[in-house]
Structure formats: C-alpha cells, structure tokens
Scaffold this motif. Structure first.
Motif, PDB file in Angstrom:
ATOM      1  N   ASP A  36      -2.943   4.869  -0.538  1.00 18.75           N
ATOM      2  CA  ASP A  36      -2.715   4.542  -1.951  1.00 18.75           C
ATOM      3  C   ASP A  36      -1.520   5.335  -2.463  1.00 18.75           C
ATOM      4  O   ASP A  36      -1.442   6.554  -2.289  1.00 18.75           O
ATOM      5  CB  ASP A  36      -3.965   4.870  -2.766  1.00 18.75           C
ATOM      6  CG  ASP A  36      -3.867   4.422  -4.212  1.00 18.75           C
ATOM      7  OD1 ASP A  36      -3.095   3.473  -4.505  1.00 18.75           O
ATOM      8  OD2 ASP A  36      -4.553   5.016  -5.056  1.00 18.75           O
ATOM      9  N   GLY A  37      -0.558   4.652  -3.066  1.00 17.89           N
ATOM     10  CA  GLY A  37       0.643   5.283  -3.595  1.00 17.89           C
ATOM     11  C   GLY A  37       1.773   5.414  -2.580  1.00 17.89           C
ATOM     12  O   GLY A  37       2.839   5.920  -2.902  1.00 17.89           O
ATOM     13  N   ARG A  51      -6.840  -2.651   4.490  1.00 18.91           N
ATOM     14  CA  ARG A  51      -8.297  -2.647   4.663  1.00 18.91           C
ATOM     15  C   ARG A  51      -8.902  -1.604   3.728  1.00 18.91           C
ATOM     16  O   ARG A  51      -8.588  -0.423   3.832  1.00 18.91           O
ATOM     17  CB  ARG A  51      -8.654  -2.329   6.113  1.00 18.91           C
ATOM     18  CG  ARG A  51      -8.258  -3.412   7.076  1.00 18.91           C
ATOM     19  CD  ARG A  51      -8.689  -3.077   8.524  1.00 18.91           C
ATOM     20  NE  ARG A  51      -8.425  -4.194   9.411  1.00 18.91           N
ATOM     21  CZ  ARG A  51      -7.270  -4.397  10.038  1.00 18.91           C
ATOM     22  NH1 ARG A  51      -6.286  -3.548   9.881  1.00 18.91           N
ATOM     23  NH2 ARG A  51      -7.109  -5.447  10.822  1.00 18.91           N
ATOM     24  N   LEU A  52      -9.761  -2.084   2.825  1.00 20.54           N
ATOM     25  CA  LEU A  52     -10.369  -1.212   1.820  1.00 20.54           C
ATOM     26  C   LEU A  52     -11.869  -1.435   1.768  1.00 20.54           C
ATOM     27  O   LEU A  52     -12.347  -2.563   1.968  1.00 20.54           O
ATOM     28  CB  LEU A  52      -9.757  -1.503   0.444  1.00 20.54           C
ATOM     29  CG  LEU A  52      -8.239  -1.337   0.335  1.00 20.54           C
ATOM     30  CD1 LEU A  52      -7.726  -1.940  -0.954  1.00 20.54           C
ATOM     31  CD2 LEU A  52      -7.861   0.132   0.444  1.00 20.54           C
ATOM     32  N   ASP A  53     -12.615  -0.352   1.482  1.00 16.16           N
ATOM     33  CA  ASP A  53     -14.061  -0.494   1.323  1.00 16.16           C
ATOM     34  C   ASP A  53     -14.351  -1.466   0.195  1.00 16.16           C
ATOM     35  O   ASP A  53     -13.698  -1.427  -0.855  1.00 16.16           O
ATOM     36  CB  ASP A  53     -14.699   0.860   1.000  1.00 16.16           C
ATOM     37  CG  ASP A  53     -14.693   1.815   2.186  1.00 16.16           C
ATOM     38  OD1 ASP A  53     -14.534   1.339   3.327  1.00 16.16           O
ATOM     39  OD2 ASP A  53     -14.864   3.028   1.960  1.00 16.16           O
ATOM     40  N   GLY A  54     -15.325  -2.326   0.418  1.00 16.63           N
ATOM     41  CA  GLY A  54     -15.687  -3.303  -0.596  1.00 16.63           C
ATOM     42  C   GLY A  54     -17.135  -3.722  -0.466  1.00 16.63           C
ATOM     43  O   GLY A  54     -17.767  -3.513   0.575  1.00 16.63           O
ATOM     44  N   PRO A 122     -10.694  -2.298 -14.035  1.00 21.21           N
ATOM     45  CA  PRO A 122     -11.164  -2.350 -12.644  1.00 21.21           C
ATOM     46  C   PRO A 122     -11.823  -1.024 -12.246  1.00 21.21           C
ATOM     47  O   PRO A 122     -11.489   0.035 -12.781  1.00 21.21           O
ATOM     48  CB  PRO A 122      -9.891  -2.589 -11.838  1.00 21.21           C
ATOM     49  CG  PRO A 122      -8.766  -2.194 -12.723  1.00 21.21           C
ATOM     50  CD  PRO A 122      -9.233  -2.360 -14.129  1.00 21.21           C
ATOM     51  N   VAL A 123     -12.748  -1.100 -11.305  1.00 20.24           N
ATOM     52  CA  VAL A 123     -13.436   0.084 -10.802  1.00 20.24           C
ATOM     53  C   VAL A 123     -12.470   0.954 -10.008  1.00 20.24           C
ATOM     54  O   VAL A 123     -12.557   2.173 -10.017  1.00 20.24           O
ATOM     55  CB  VAL A 123     -14.635  -0.336  -9.919  1.00 20.24           C
ATOM     56  CG1 VAL A 123     -15.267   0.862  -9.229  1.00 20.24           C
ATOM     57  CG2 VAL A 123     -15.657  -1.073 -10.749  1.00 20.24           C
ATOM     58  N   ASP A 124     -11.513   0.320  -9.321  1.00 17.22           N
ATOM     59  CA  ASP A 124     -10.565   1.046  -8.487  1.00 17.22           C
ATOM     60  C   ASP A 124      -9.270   0.242  -8.401  1.00 17.22           C
ATOM     61  O   ASP A 124      -9.258  -0.968  -8.639  1.00 17.22           O
ATOM     62  CB  ASP A 124     -11.148   1.235  -7.087  1.00 17.22           C
ATOM     63  CG  ASP A 124     -10.507   2.382  -6.313  1.00 17.22           C
ATOM     64  OD1 ASP A 124      -9.582   3.044  -6.838  1.00 17.22           O
ATOM     65  OD2 ASP A 124     -10.945   2.622  -5.172  1.00 17.22           O
ATOM     66  N   THR A 125      -8.193   0.924  -8.064  1.00 16.67           N
ATOM     67  CA  THR A 125      -6.912   0.256  -7.825  1.00 16.67           C
ATOM     68  C   THR A 125      -6.291   0.824  -6.555  1.00 16.67           C
ATOM     69  O   THR A 125      -6.614   1.935  -6.129  1.00 16.67           O
ATOM     70  CB  THR A 125      -5.905   0.454  -8.982  1.00 16.67           C
ATOM     71  OG1 THR A 125      -5.666   1.834  -9.156  1.00 16.67           O
ATOM     72  CG2 THR A 125      -6.434  -0.159 -10.277  1.00 16.67           C
ATOM     73  N   PHE A 126      -5.411   0.043  -5.966  1.00 20.02           N
ATOM     74  CA  PHE A 126      -4.656   0.454  -4.786  1.00 20.02           C
ATOM     75  C   PHE A 126      -3.233  -0.014  -4.999  1.00 20.02           C
ATOM     76  O   PHE A 126      -2.999  -1.184  -5.299  1.00 20.02           O
ATOM     77  CB  PHE A 126      -5.246  -0.181  -3.517  1.00 20.02           C
ATOM     78  CG  PHE A 126      -4.479   0.170  -2.266  1.00 20.02           C
ATOM     79  CD1 PHE A 126      -4.783   1.308  -1.529  1.00 20.02           C
ATOM     80  CD2 PHE A 126      -3.440  -0.648  -1.823  1.00 20.02           C
ATOM     81  CE1 PHE A 126      -4.075   1.634  -0.390  1.00 20.02           C
ATOM     82  CE2 PHE A 126      -2.718  -0.332  -0.676  1.00 20.02           C
ATOM     83  CZ  PHE A 126      -3.046   0.815   0.043  1.00 20.02           C
ATOM     84  N   THR A 127      -2.283   0.898  -4.853  1.00 18.26           N
ATOM     85  CA  THR A 127      -0.874   0.574  -5.090  1.00 18.26           C
ATOM     86  C   THR A 127      -0.029   1.001  -3.905  1.00 18.26           C
ATOM     87  O   THR A 127      -0.228   2.089  -3.369  1.00 18.26           O
ATOM     88  CB  THR A 127      -0.364   1.291  -6.357  1.00 18.26           C
ATOM     89  OG1 THR A 127      -1.205   0.934  -7.457  1.00 18.26           O
ATOM     90  CG2 THR A 127       1.068   0.916  -6.667  1.00 18.26           C
ATOM     91  N   VAL A 128       0.876   0.138  -3.489  1.00 14.85           N
ATOM     92  CA  VAL A 128       1.826   0.469  -2.431  1.00 14.85           C
ATOM     93  C   VAL A 128       3.164  -0.179  -2.771  1.00 14.85           C
ATOM     94  O   VAL A 128       3.209  -1.314  -3.247  1.00 14.85           O
ATOM     95  CB  VAL A 128       1.310   0.031  -1.038  1.00 14.85           C
ATOM     96  CG1 VAL A 128       1.130  -1.476  -0.965  1.00 14.85           C
ATOM     97  CG2 VAL A 128       2.200   0.526   0.072  1.00 14.85           C
ATOM     98  N   THR A 129       4.237   0.577  -2.576  1.00 13.17           N
ATOM     99  CA  THR A 129       5.576   0.034  -2.790  1.00 13.17           C
ATOM    100  C   THR A 129       6.102  -0.458  -1.449  1.00 13.17           C
ATOM    101  O   THR A 129       6.098   0.284  -0.460  1.00 13.17           O
ATOM    102  CB  THR A 129       6.516   1.106  -3.368  1.00 13.17           C
ATOM    103  OG1 THR A 129       5.976   1.557  -4.608  1.00 13.17           O
ATOM    104  CG2 THR A 129       7.904   0.550  -3.603  1.00 13.17           C
TER     105      THR A 129
END
Length: 133
Positions: A36-37, A51-54, A122-129
C-alpha cells in the motif's frame, strides 16, 4: 526433397506455437497489502496482480475507485480464493488483475466496501502509483 519440405513445415509449425505461446502469459508483478502506497513500473502489456484479504460473504469487496482506464485496464472481474464464500465470516483473498495498456502514470485506488452503501466511508483502501513505460 519431400522429407526436407516436410521437416521445414514441421519446424515452422513448432516455431509458430512457441512464439504464440510466449505472448499468452504476459509478465506479472504481484502485490499484497504490504505494498500500500508503493510505486510500481510496468512495460506496456505487463500485468499487475493485487491480492488483498477480503470477505465477500459479508458483502464487502475490493473495487476500483480510481486509476483504471486508459493507462491501466482491469482484466476480468475481482476473483475470490480461500474460504467458503457462502458461509458468513469465511474470509480469503480477493485478486484484482490489471494490464498496462499505454505509457503514462496513474494512481490506482482500491476501496474495500459494501457497494450498495452510499455515503459510507470504505473500511479500507489500497493505493499504488503505476508508471507504464
């Protein structure tokens, strides 16, 4: 002469299969929650697999909020692996796949939320440049 021609044809067919198969599995970079980031570089045609926990059995799912479009295109739907999605509370891993479509830079933002809940953070976020060369 006939055997030489037959051998040449067989070699051409084999070469065609090998070359064709090489394009079927583009290079992929895999990321998890620990990225993340992060900043990632891809070449056009390469894939980014996140791939993220869900836990879709509770109604929560990872979705693209922004960043997928002309530079980075989502490939298929979000996939779930792991526990039994028909049992409430059975978590696992959700996988989102993207392909680098053209050169440029974009910030991909994923949100973990219930899609029908409007106006709820949202409960969570994921960010990638992502920079595509």
């Amino acid at each position: 002469m006939f055997i030489k021609l037959q051998t040449t044809l067989v070699l051409m067919v084999v070469l065609g299969i090998v070359v064709g198969a090489a394009g079927c599995n583009p290079k992929a970079i895999s990321l998890g929650a620990d990225a993340d980031g992060a900043q990632v570089e891809l070449a056009v045609g390469e894939r980014l697999v996140i791939r993220l926990d869900g836990n879709p059995s509770t109604g929560y799912t990872w979705e693209v909020k922004e960043g997928a479009g002309t530079i980075l295109a989502q490939v298929g739907e979000t996939e779930f692996e792991g526990g039994d999605p028909s049992l409430v509370g059975s978590g696992g891993t959700q996988t989102l796949t993207f392909e680098a479509a053209r050169a440029g830079t974009t910030t991909l933002v994923l949100v973990y939320h219930r899609p029908w809940e409007v106006g709820v953070e949202p409960v969570d976020t994921f960010t990638v440049t992502v920079t595509v060369q």
